[in-house]
Design an enzyme around this catalytic site. Structure first.
Site, PDB file in Angstrom:
ATOM      1  N   SER A 418       0.805  -1.219   0.000  1.00 25.23           N
ATOM      2  CA  SER A 418       0.000   0.000   0.000  1.00 25.23           C
ATOM      3  C   SER A 418       0.837   1.268   0.000  1.00 25.23           C
ATOM      4  CB  SER A 418      -0.956  -0.001   1.194  1.00 25.23           C
ATOM      5  OG  SER A 418      -0.248  -0.012   2.428  1.00 25.23           O
ATOM      6  N   ASP A 419       1.819   1.368   0.919  1.00 24.52           N
ATOM      7  CA  ASP A 419       2.577   2.613   0.970  1.00 24.52           C
ATOM      8  C   ASP A 419       3.525   2.749  -0.211  1.00 24.52           C
ATOM      9  OD1 ASP A 419       4.049   0.540   2.021  1.00 24.52           O
ATOM     10  OD2 ASP A 419       4.683   1.582   3.831  1.00 24.52           O
ATOM     11  N   CYS A 420       4.042   1.643  -0.719  1.00 21.62           N
ATOM     12  CA  CYS A 420       4.850   1.707  -1.945  1.00 21.62           C
ATOM     13  C   CYS A 420       3.992   2.195  -3.113  1.00 21.62           C
ATOM     14  CB  CYS A 420       5.443   0.340  -2.272  1.00 21.62           C
ATOM     15  SG  CYS A 420       6.645  -0.245  -1.064  1.00 21.62           S
ATOM     16  N   GLU A 423       3.412   5.979  -2.597  1.00 23.90           N
ATOM     17  CA  GLU A 423       4.587   6.790  -2.915  1.00 23.90           C
ATOM     18  C   GLU A 423       4.865   6.772  -4.421  1.00 23.90           C
ATOM     19  OE1 GLU A 423       5.814   8.708  -0.684  1.00 23.90           O
ATOM     20  OE2 GLU A 423       4.746   7.813   1.002  1.00 23.90           O
TER      21      GLU A 423
END
Length: 707
Positions: A418-420, A423
């Site tokens: 999710s955070d990759c 970003e």
């Protein structure tokens, strides 16, 4: 150094320092930013990413060496010089007491001391060999604590595979688990994906009771690692033993009762005719899932622990088969050579690091100087996006959609993060607002929409709290954590929500909404509202947020403040921001920086670095958190102090010094992100200069031409 030679890099921007009592001039601050940006740009690879180590845990490499020894491929994969460098890595990280920690800065544990000792012996060291008597000291540490019978469960599994433990000394891992119907609360699909893919090959090997060839070395190790004769050990009595140095998550009584019931009642039935036919079916189904995961990760597997286990299961099934050969071909993805020797990485953090690196460089406002660097990085991000969902009927294989996501490493890996994804999406959106002749063509809107779909899917409608998980939607029952079979890790049974992932997604979706206001507007608005509330609800009493993927409260607070600010929250309308600012200001060190020990992660309590030292990466996080809260408008003095430390700590060539470990995982597993030391001090300084320039006064001493 290799890239510097290839690019003939030489720092040409003079270094400037800020003296005691001096103000930070615009020239000094921008010079530090430019020096850092040019240095870091020179470290970029030809494909656009920034190669860097992502390692630290000491239980990654030894199982791979053990696997290669068992399969007979050790000499091929790790010839003589490789062995020397692996040994050097082990020597470098042996603690003074003779043991090895769970990670390179950790206290000694039975798990990693035993694995490291076995690894040294496999690589040719004698029982008393090794640099500075490494083997003798390691063995003494083990025997002084009762021998390896108290190794935690993951260690018991690897020792059983290697022939140094009897399988009856381990709690059952029946492969029949993978036959459970989906309506059961303990179904595999409800497990955290990492645990699912660790225990999948473990259960296969347990179900087969696989043991490698009992070589003379194995017989020697049986004599070296136990306090009593190997054939006299009462294996069933050691199942629940765990050394106190390793014990982080003690098993609740209900779990031990479950293991005892399986051990005494269920397992004997499953291994006898005619019910043992079910065992054969379970092994076939388990292997089918392993092959599916291998194929969909192009034989990288989800991470390093799983790599050795899945590779070994493929060899056990067919030593000469293509599955095992494909595994061998992807071992180089995990190997990293550094100043301290050869180590095994997680599997690489290429996309994660590059996403942050590009945002740091964009913040420098140096497009005219580093345009080619930005363009190559943009191309790497675009090429790294996952273009398809997992193959076939992926839902029946416990997988979720991945099309449009970014992984932690590269496209081959295939696992959505999710955070990759957030970003990566942020980078593509930022580049879409720039001239394509400088930074390359904009990503197609449909691919951006796919990324948004990934983020929205990870906060399902039935989400209880609005938070975002990492790999798959959270939602399984919390009580399942009572069944956590690992003594060394906490919260590994089910997927959980995380502040960092939630904050990243808010920032990405807010930016997306500005550029594509008509796309899934209501869903995005609901997501941001729920996610913002989640972040506010997760705040600690002292005003900080616990960071799960970095050290620790400083890291979590940086993300949280950025997410809240993106959602429109300010110091004046959000109590959470005010509390967070107070936390950061209180924890600022005398030298202007911030420094937090990895102990914070495991103790869940903010713990300063020993000696109240500052860490430049954490200083960067805190500085950016304060900037996003509007601190420059209230009182810029703390910002000046932090910026002064960063500027004066920059090295002559534009690099920043390597300091304490700052990455984290699973509360007790610390990770070294080598790129962090360049990314975050640079990014923070760039944001500092930009914000001060925006305000034009009261923040930085600027020459008249900039006022």
């Amino acid at each position: 150094m290799q890239f510097f030679r290839e690019k003939n890099f030489k720092q040409t921007i003079p270094q400037a320092k800020v003296g005691d009592g001096e103000e930070i001039t615009y020239e000094t601050a921008t010079a530090a930013v430019r020096r850092g940006a040019h240095f870091f740009s020179a470290l970029q690879a030809s494909d656009g990413h920034w190669p860097a180590e992502n390692a630290g845990p000491l239980y990654f490499l030894p199982p791979l060496v053990m696997c290669l020894y068992i399969t007979g491929h050790l000499d091929t994969v790790f010839p003589g010089e490789y062995r020397k460098e692996i040994l050097r890595y082990l020597y470098c990280h042996q603690n003074e007491d003779g043991g090895w920690g769970l990670h390179i800065e950790g206290h000694s544990t039975m798990f990693c001391t035993t694995l490291s000792y076995i690894c040294m012996r496999i690589l040719g060291e004698g029982r008393d060999g090794g640099r500075d008597n490494a083997c003798a000291r390691g063995r003494k540490w083990i025997l002084d604590r009762g021998g390896v019978t108290s190794i935690p469960s993951w260690g018991k599994t690897w020792l059983s595979i290697f022939g140094l433990f009897d399988w009856s000394g381990s709690n059952p891992m029946p492969p029949e688990f993978w036959l459970f119907p989906s309506r059961l609360p303990m179904h595999p699909a409800k497990m955290w994906c990492y645990s699912r893919l660790v225990y999948m090959p473990m259960s296969y090997l347990y179900g087969k009771r696989f043991v490698g060839t009992i070589t003379p070395l194995v017989l020697e190790l049986r004599e070296e690692l136990f306090l009593q004769a190997y054939n006299e050990i009462n294996w069933k009595k050691v199942r629940h033993l765990c050394a106190k140095e390793d014990l982080y998550y003690p098993h609740p009584l209900i779990q031990d009762l479950m293991w005892d019931s399986l051990y005494i009642c269920t397992e004997p039935l499953l291994t006898r005719w005619p019910i043992n036919k079910l065992r054969q079916k379970a092994l076939e189904v388990t292997m089918k899932h392993i092959h599916y995961e291998d194929e969909n990760s192009r034989y990288i597997t989800i991470a390093s622990v799983e790599k050795a286990l899945c590779m070994l299961t493929c060899w056990v099934e067919d030593p000469n088969g293509d599955y095992f050969k494909k595994h061998l071909a992807r071992i180089p993805d995990f190997i990293w050579v550094a100043e301290d020797g050869i180590k095994m990485q997680t599997f690489g953090s290429q996309e994660w690091d590059t996403g942050f690196a590009l945002q740091a460089l964009l913040a420098c406002n140096m497009t005219n100087e580093i345009g080619p660097t930005l363009k190559k990085g943009h191309e790497f991000i675009k090429e790294s996006q996952v273009k398809d969902n997992p193959s076939g009927d992926f839902k029946s294989m416990y997988r979720k959609i991945s099309k449009g996501s970014w992984t932690f490493s590269d496209q081959d890996h295939g696992w959505q993060v999710s955070d990759c994804t957030a970003e990566g999406l942020k980078c593509c959106l930022l580049f879409s607002m720039m001239a394509p002749e400088i930074v390359g063509m904009t990503m197609e809107p449909e691919r951006l929409f796919d990324s948004v779909n990934i983020l929205l899917s990870l906060q399902p409608l039935q989400s209880k709290n609005g938070g975002l998980a990492v790999w798959e939607p959270a939602g399984a029952s919390e009580w399942l954590e009572l069944l956590n079979p690992s003594e060394i890790f906490e919260d590994i049974v089910i997927e959980h929500e995380y502040v960092e992932c939630t904050a990243s997604a808010i920032q990405a979706l807010v930016l997306f909404k500005k550029l594509y206001p008509q796309h899934r507007t209501k869903e995005i608005d609901n997501f941001i509202t729920n996610a913002t509330k989640y972040i506010e609800d997760q705040q600690m009493p002292d005003g900080s947020w616990y960071g799960n993927w970095g050290v620790c409260f400083t890291y979590g607070s940086w993300f949280a403040l950025g997410g809240l600010a993106a959602a429109g929250k300010t110091y004046h309308n959000c109590l959470a921001i005010g509390s967070a600012v107070e936390f950061l200001l209180k924890s600022q060190r005398d030298d202007g920086g911030w420094g937090e020990s990895y102990i914070s992660c495991q103790d869940k309590k903010h713990t300063p670095l020993e000696g109240n030292k500052s860490n430049l990466v954490q200083t960067g996080w805190a500085l950016m958190g304060l900037l996003s809260s509007g601190q420059a408008e209230r009182d810029p003095t703390p910002l000046h102090r932090a910026a002064k430390l960063l500027i004066n700590s920059q090295m002559e060539d534009g690099d920043f010094p390597q300091q304490e470990i700052t990455g984290a995982s699973l509360k007790v597993c610390m990770l070294h992100y080598a790129d962090y030391r360049n990314i975050f001090p640079l990014w923070a300084l760039a944001e500092y200069v930009s914000e001060c320039h925006r305000l034009k006064s009261g923040c930085i001493a600027m020459p008249k031409k900039h006022l």
